[in-house]
Design a protein around this motif. Sequence first.
Motif: not given
Length: 125
Positions: A96-125
């Motif tokens: 981002p500081q030098n947009p012409t420069q390409k960098i290699k981003i290595p593979a990694s593990m990341a945490p993920k959260f997926k909201a359940g249907s009851a939670f989604k419907s509570a948020v959308n009320k």
Amino acid sequence: RTFITRKMFAQLRNALARNASVFQTARNASSGGNGKAWAVDLMASEAGISKKQAEIALKSLLAGIEGAVVAGERVTFQGFGSFESVARAARTGVNPQNPTQKIKIPASMAPKFKAGSAFKSAVNK
């Protein structure tokens, strides 16, 4: 290492199983935001336990979820959501500081959260 008793766990499980209006009420009553202190206050008041016991229970719960996700397991709370780890592929990015420069981003593990249907419907009320 800290442990919670079966009775404490049952009280916390029952408090967390209540509908979203409990959380809304606690959020409105709390002036400290929605961080760890808010969660401890909510758990203590809803389960009828001390704040120290609630803090121990919260730390135990979060440590358990983290440990399971790190081990590659999926942790599911019916109606609320699930936590899991996902593999992120290696890719090429842009400095981002030098947009012409390409960098290699290595593979990694990341945490993920997926909201359940009851939670989604509570948020959308």
